[in-house]
Design an enzyme around this catalytic site. Structure first.
Site, PDB file in Angstrom:
ATOM      1  N   CYS A  79      48.890 -70.835  82.165  1.00  0.00           N
ATOM      2  CA  CYS A  79      49.007 -69.547  81.471  1.00  0.00           C
ATOM      3  C   CYS A  79      48.502 -69.676  80.024  1.00  0.00           C
ATOM      4  O   CYS A  79      47.312 -69.882  79.820  1.00  0.00           O
ATOM      5  CB  CYS A  79      50.439 -69.039  81.569  1.00  0.00           C
ATOM      6  N   HIS A 116      51.930 -69.326  87.336  1.00  0.00           N
ATOM      7  CA  HIS A 116      52.952 -70.351  87.058  1.00  0.00           C
ATOM      8  C   HIS A 116      53.322 -71.106  88.341  1.00  0.00           C
ATOM      9  O   HIS A 116      54.225 -70.678  89.065  1.00  0.00           O
ATOM     10  CB  HIS A 116      54.198 -69.683  86.466  1.00  0.00           C
ATOM     11  N   GLU A 149      55.019 -73.653  88.673  1.00  0.00           N
ATOM     12  CA  GLU A 149      56.360 -74.256  88.595  1.00  0.00           C
ATOM     13  C   GLU A 149      57.458 -73.321  89.107  1.00  0.00           C
ATOM     14  O   GLU A 149      58.586 -73.751  89.365  1.00  0.00           O
ATOM     15  CB  GLU A 149      56.665 -74.691  87.149  1.00  0.00           C
TER      16      GLU A 149
END
Ligand code: XMP
Length: 538
Positions: free
Chosen positions: A79, A181, A183
Site C-alpha cells: 500500500c 493488504h 496480511e
C-alpha cells in the site's frame, strides 16, 4: 539471526504483517519507517517490507533511509509502502477520486507471470499465480492514493477492478509492490503471497519459535536490568501475569518486585489465583495492596460511566505512586509492564509513532510509566507479541491454564459491568453470578468442534443492571436485579459477534444463576454485535 525487517509507516496492520511472518516460523523486527539503516541495522536481514500508512507520499509522508534502495536486499512495498517506493524511484502517485476500501477484485496477468525472466520475480509471482483458481482474486484494500505512473524498471502484473495497478515487480531487481493488504485475513491467498516473498524470494529459514523468543528476551532482560530491582504492576490479567512469569524466569527472585492491587472490583478468587501462581514460579516479593475500601469509597454516588472510569484511573495512579514510594526502591529501579504490541498500536505509540490514536490505555499513559520511559527504565518484554502468542508463552513458562486461558478483563474491572452506582453488595452479587456463568462455560462443550464454550469464545461475562423486576419464588413475590449475560467471538476485540448459544445452554445457565443468587430475579442475553455496541457495557 536471519530476519525480515518491517519499516513501519504507521498502518494499523503493520503488527499483523509481523505476526503473519512469525506464523511462518521466521523472525521479524519492526522499526520506524524512517529508521537508520546504517550500522548493524541490516545484519541478518533477508528481506524488507515497507508497511502501509495513513499518510500520503506527496503530502510530507515519512520517507525511508535512502540506503534502502542501495542495500540489494529484496523489498516488498505494501500500500503506502508501494507508493513510497514508486515516488522515491521516479514514478507518480496521486489521490484517487474516491477511496477504495474493503474487498476489491484484482486480475492477475497470468501470461506476464509465465514469461517472467528474472528468478526472483518467478519465485514471487509464479508460485502465487499458479495457486490461484481464477485469474481474478479478492484482495483487501484501504487506500486513497494510487500509482499513476510506475517507476522506471517496474512492470505491472495485477490490476484492480477500478483499473489501477495492484501488483507490480521490478524487471531486474528483487523488488515488489502490492496496493492491497496481503496480511489481512480477508485477502484471498494473502498468506501465500507473503510466504512467496519471505520463503521464495528471501529464502528465510523457518527457525523462529516461542522457545527462541523466551531465550532471546530473557537474555535481553538480564543485560538491561543487570542487578537492579525490577518492579512489575500486575492486574491479574493474562498479559501482566505472563510478564511476571517471564521476569521470574530471567532474573533472580530477589530482584523482582510484583505489585498487585486488590481494588475490590476483581473477579471471584482472582487475587488468590494470582498469588498462588506467582509464588509457585518463585516470586519472593509479592506486594498485594488491599485497597477495596478506597476504591469503593471513591465510587460511592457516581453513576456516569466516564466519571467512574476517570475516578478509577486517577485512584490507580495515586495508590500506585504511594505504594511504590513505600517500597523505597533505589532510584535506578526498572518498571516492567505487560504491554502487548496491540496496546502500543491502539494507543498511538506504535513503533513508527505514526499510528493514529484509536483509544488510550491507562497502562501506557500513567505519569509513573511516562517518567520511567523518559528515564529509559521501562521493560516491556511482551511488546512484540499478540495475545494468543502471550498465551503460548505463558503455557511454556508453566503458568496455570486457568490464568493463561483467561478471557480479557478490563482495567476498571467489575465497575464497568455494574451499571450505575457501584456498591460492595452489587460487587458481591455480580461476582457470584459471573463465576457461575464462567464455570458453566468451562463445563459445557460446542458439539461441532469439541471445545469448551469458554475456549470457543473471545470473552464472556455477566453485567448487573441498575434495574429490578417483579418475580415469584415459591408463593412469595420477589423484586430482584436483572442480570445480562454477554458472550462474544472476536479476533482482537476491535469488532465482535454475538456468540450463537444453543438455547438450552442459556436456559439452564439462567436457572442455575437465579437459583443460586437470590438477589437476581431475571437473566437476559445481550444480542448486540460490536459495532454498534461495545463489548463492555460502560
Ligand atoms: P470494548 O468495550 O471497547 O472492549 O469493545 C474491547 C476490549 O477491551 C477491553 N477493555 C478494556 N481493557 N482497560 C483495559 O485494559 C479498559 O479500560 C478497557 N475497556 C475495555 C474489553 O474487555 C474488551 O476485551
Amino acid at each position: 539471526m536471519e530476519k525480515i525487517l518491517i519499516l513501519d509507516f504507521g498502518s494499523q496492520t503493520t503488527a499483523l504483517i509481523g505476526r503473519r511472518i512469525r506464523e511462518m516460523g521466521v523472525y521479524s523486527d519492526i522499526i520506524p519507517g524512517d529508521g537508520d539503516l546504517g550500522g548493524g541495522a541490516l545484519d541478518g536481514v533477508r528481506g524488507i517490507i515497507l508497511s502501509g500508512s495513513p499518510e500520503s507520499v506527496y503530502a510530507s509522508g515519512t520517507a525511508p533511509d535512502r540506503r534502502l534502495y542501495e542495500c540489494g536486499i529484496p523489498l516488498l512495498g505494501i500500500c503506502y509502502g508501494l507508493q513510497r517506493m514508486t515516488a522515491d524511484l521516479g514514478g507518480a502517485v496521486e489521490p484517487l477520486p474516491r477511496r477504495e476500501y474493503g474487498r476489491v477484485a484484482v486480475t492477475l496477468d497470468r501470461d506476464a507471470c509465465k514469461r517472467l525472466e528474472k528468478k526472483a520475480a518467478q519465485d514471487f509471482l509464479r508460485e502465487f499465480s499458479e495457486g490461484l483458481v481464477a485469474s481474478t482474486f479478492s484482495a483487501w484494500m484501504s487506500h486513497g492514493d494510487t500509482l499513476t505512473r510506475l517507476a522506471p524498471g517496474f512492470a505491472q502484473a495485477g490490476t484492480s477492478v477500478t483499473g489501477y495497478p495492484a501488483l507490480v515487480y521490478h524487471r531486474e531487481k528483487p523488488w515488489f509492490g502490492v496496493q492491497f493488504h496481503p496480511e489481512v485475513t480477508h485477502c484471498e491467498r494473502g498468506g501465500e503471497l507473503l510466504s512467496a516473498f519471505v520463503l521464495g524470494v528471501c529464502h528465510c529459514a523457518k527457525n523462529w519459535t516461542m522457545e527462541a523468543y523466551i531465550q532471546q528476551t530473557c537474555a535481553e532482560l538480564r543485560t538491561r536490568a543487570g542487578e537492579k530491582p525490577v518492579l512489575l504492576l500486575i492486574s491479574g490479567g493474562v498479559d501482566s501475569t505472563v510478564a511476571g512469569a517471564l521476569l521470574l524466569s530471567a532474573l533472580s527472585g530477589d530482584q523482582v518486585h510484583l505489585m498487585y492491587m486488590d481494588t475490590g472490583l476483581m473477579r471471584k478468587n482472582e487475587t488468590r489465583a494470582v498469588r498462588r501462581s506467582l509464588e509457585r514460579l518463585g516470586a519472593r516479593h509479592l506486594h498485594i495492596i488491599h485497597c477495596e475500601d478506597e476504591f469503593l469509597g471513591a465510587l460511592a454516588g457516581l453513576d456516569s460511566p466516564e466519571e467512574k472510569r476517570k475516578t478509577i484511573g486517577d485512584l490507580f495512579i495515586s495508590i500506585q505512586e504511594r505504594e511504590v514510594a513505600r517500597l523505597q526502591l533505589p532510584e535506578t529501579y526498572f518498571l516492567a509492564q505487560g504491554t502487548l504490541y496491540t496496546d502500543l498500536i491502539e494507543s498511538g505509540k506504535g513503533v513508527g509513532k505514526k499510528a493514529h490514536v484509536i483509544k488510550s490505555h491507562h497502562n501506557v499513559a500513567s505519569p509513573l510509566v511516562e517518567a520511567k520511559r523518559r528515564a529509559g527504565k521501562i521493560l516491556e518484554p511482551l511488546e512484540k507479541l499478540y495475545k494468543d502468542e502471550v498465551r503460548t508463552l505463558g503455557r511454556l513458562l508453566k503458568l496455570d491454564e486457568d490464568l493463561v486461558g483467561r478471557h480479557p478483563f478490563p482495567g476498571p474491572g467489575l465497575a464497568v459491568r455494574i451499571l450505575g452506582e457501584v456498591t460492595r453488595e452489587k460487587c458481591a452479587i455480580l461476582r457470584e453470578a459471573d463465576a457461575i456463568f464462567i464455570d458453566e462455560l468451562k463445563k459445557r462443550r460446542n458439539r461441532e468442534n469439541g471445545k469448551t464454550l469458554y475456549d470457543d469464545m473471545w470473552q464472556a461475562f455477566a453485567v448487573l443492571l441498575p434495574l429490578r423486576s417483579v418475580g415469584v419464588a415459591g408463593d412469595v413475590r420477589t423484586y430482584g436485579y436483572i442480570l445480562a449475560l454477554r458472550a462474544v467471538t472476536s479476533a482482537d476485540g476491535m469488532s465482535a459477534d454475538v456468540y450463537p448459544f444453543n438455547a438450552n445452554d442459556l436456559i439452564e445457565i439462567s436457572t442455575l444463576i437465579t437459583n443460586s443468587v437470590p438477589a437476581i430475579g431475571r437473566v437476559s442475553y445481550d444480542i448486540s454485535s460490536k459495532p454498534p455496541a461495545t463489548i463492555e457495557w460502560e
